[in-house]
Write an enzyme that holds these catalytic residues in place. Structure first.
Site, mmCIF file in Angstrom:
data_model
loop_
_atom_site.group_PDB
_atom_site.id
_atom_site.type_symbol
_atom_site.label_atom_id
_atom_site.label_comp_id
_atom_site.label_asym_id
_atom_site.label_seq_id
_atom_site.Cartn_x
_atom_site.Cartn_y
_atom_site.Cartn_z
ATOM 1 N N CYS A 90 0.683 -1.131 -0.029
ATOM 2 C CA CYS A 90 -0.050 -0.013 -0.093
ATOM 3 C C CYS A 90 0.746 1.313 0.016
ATOM 4 O O CYS A 90 1.556 1.741 -1.144
ATOM 5 C CB CYS A 90 -1.078 -0.060 1.245
ATOM 6 S SG CYS A 90 -2.417 1.277 0.908
ATOM 7 N N HIS A 180 -4.027 -4.731 0.531
ATOM 8 C CA HIS A 180 -3.378 -5.235 1.889
ATOM 9 C C HIS A 180 -3.686 -6.800 1.799
ATOM 10 O O HIS A 180 -4.560 -7.226 1.415
ATOM 11 C CB HIS A 180 -3.970 -4.618 2.966
ATOM 12 C CG HIS A 180 -3.864 -3.267 3.293
ATOM 13 N ND1 HIS A 180 -3.012 -2.711 3.897
ATOM 14 C CD2 HIS A 180 -4.611 -2.297 2.498
ATOM 15 C CE1 HIS A 180 -2.711 -1.314 3.791
ATOM 16 N NE2 HIS A 180 -3.810 -0.890 3.219
ATOM 17 N N GLU A 182 -2.129 -8.389 4.774
ATOM 18 C CA GLU A 182 -1.561 -8.523 6.359
ATOM 19 C C GLU A 182 -2.526 -8.489 7.284
ATOM 20 O O GLU A 182 -2.633 -8.835 8.596
ATOM 21 C CB GLU A 182 -0.357 -7.614 6.489
ATOM 22 C CG GLU A 182 -0.904 -6.027 6.859
ATOM 23 C CD GLU A 182 -1.149 -5.395 5.406
ATOM 24 O OE1 GLU A 182 -1.113 -4.127 5.732
ATOM 25 O OE2 GLU A 182 -1.237 -5.963 4.629
#
Length: 246
Positions: A90, A180, A182
């Site tokens: 990101c 994303h 994570e």
């Protein structure tokens, strides 16, 4: 054990599940949390790979606005120059694009928020990290800026209908992903609470954004935990040889 330098520009985006997958894959994480005052090393000497996460800052911020990003840009430049195994997420991917000579701007179609799909490009079929992914893997989006131009010579690996530059590789071992992988459901819930503008732009209410993101997290793990293990293999190959192999 191979050492991965993990740069956390903001406590709002911790390594979370990605950090756990990388540890499970055999890496030692050297986490530097910029929001709590951790210093960054001057160079990448002594590390085998680099992970740069996201945050509410903008890659377009100058040094006076976000001084903590100066060192991040320096390390990303070194990673590009030496082709150090790198995964930038990101904000990290936007900084990577900028450092590599690409261009970041405010997203022309507004924020991209919540659980979505991205589509692999043909070049991904020859990429060691992206080739095993399904054609349209689930991801989480939460960004207001976009990568308008990739660095010169970059390979585009994934796109979305809203923003085409979703994943790319520079050289052989430096990767950026706009999305994303994570997150935990709790992290996304915090983002949705903070980012009222982004949630409003999605056309959904906060509860729906959170519920859809929570529902997709098992699928994220199924797809992206093996991806993290493949990235760990790349980092370990540098640890063994001093230079990463394909």
């Amino acid at each position: 054990m191979a050492r991965l330098l993990v740069v956390v520009p903001s406590e709002t985006d911790p390594p979370a599940r990605l950090g756990g997958w990388l540890v499970d894959a055999g890496l030692t994480l050297d986490e530097r949390h910029l929001g709590t005052g951790d210093p960054l090393p001057e160079t990448l000497d002594g590390v085998d790979g680099l992970l740069v996460l996201g945050g509410p800052q903008s890659a377009m911020d100058d040094e006076a606005t976000s001084p903590e990003l100066t060192g991040v840009r320096r390390l990303l430049g070194q990673a590009l120059a030496a082709d150090v195994p790198t995964l930038a997420v990101c904000l990290g991917a936007q900084l990577l694009a900028e450092v590599g000579g690409g261009r970041v701007r405010t997203g022309v179609d507004g924020p991209e928020v919540g659980a979505t799909l991205v589509a692999k490009r043909d070049a991904a079929d020859a990429d060691p990290l992206f080739a095993p992914l399904p054609m349209t893997p689930d991801v989480i989006q939460f960004h207001h800026d976009e990568i308008a131009e990739l660095p010169r010579g970059a390979t585009l690996l994934a796109s979305s209908p809203a923003y085409p530059h979703q994943a790319f590789r520079v050289g052989r071992h430096v990767y950026g992903v706009q999305f994303h992988i994570e997150t935990t459901p709790e992290v996304v819930e915090e983002w949705a609470t903070r980012d009222t503008v982004g949630v409003a732009a999605s056309g959904l209410d906060r509860a729906t954004v959170v519920a859809r993101s929570t529902a997709v997290h098992p699928d994220l793990e199924e797809v992206w935990a093996p991806f993290a293990a493949r990235f760990a293999d790349l980092v370990r190959s540098r640890d063994r040889s001093g230079a990463a192999t394909p």
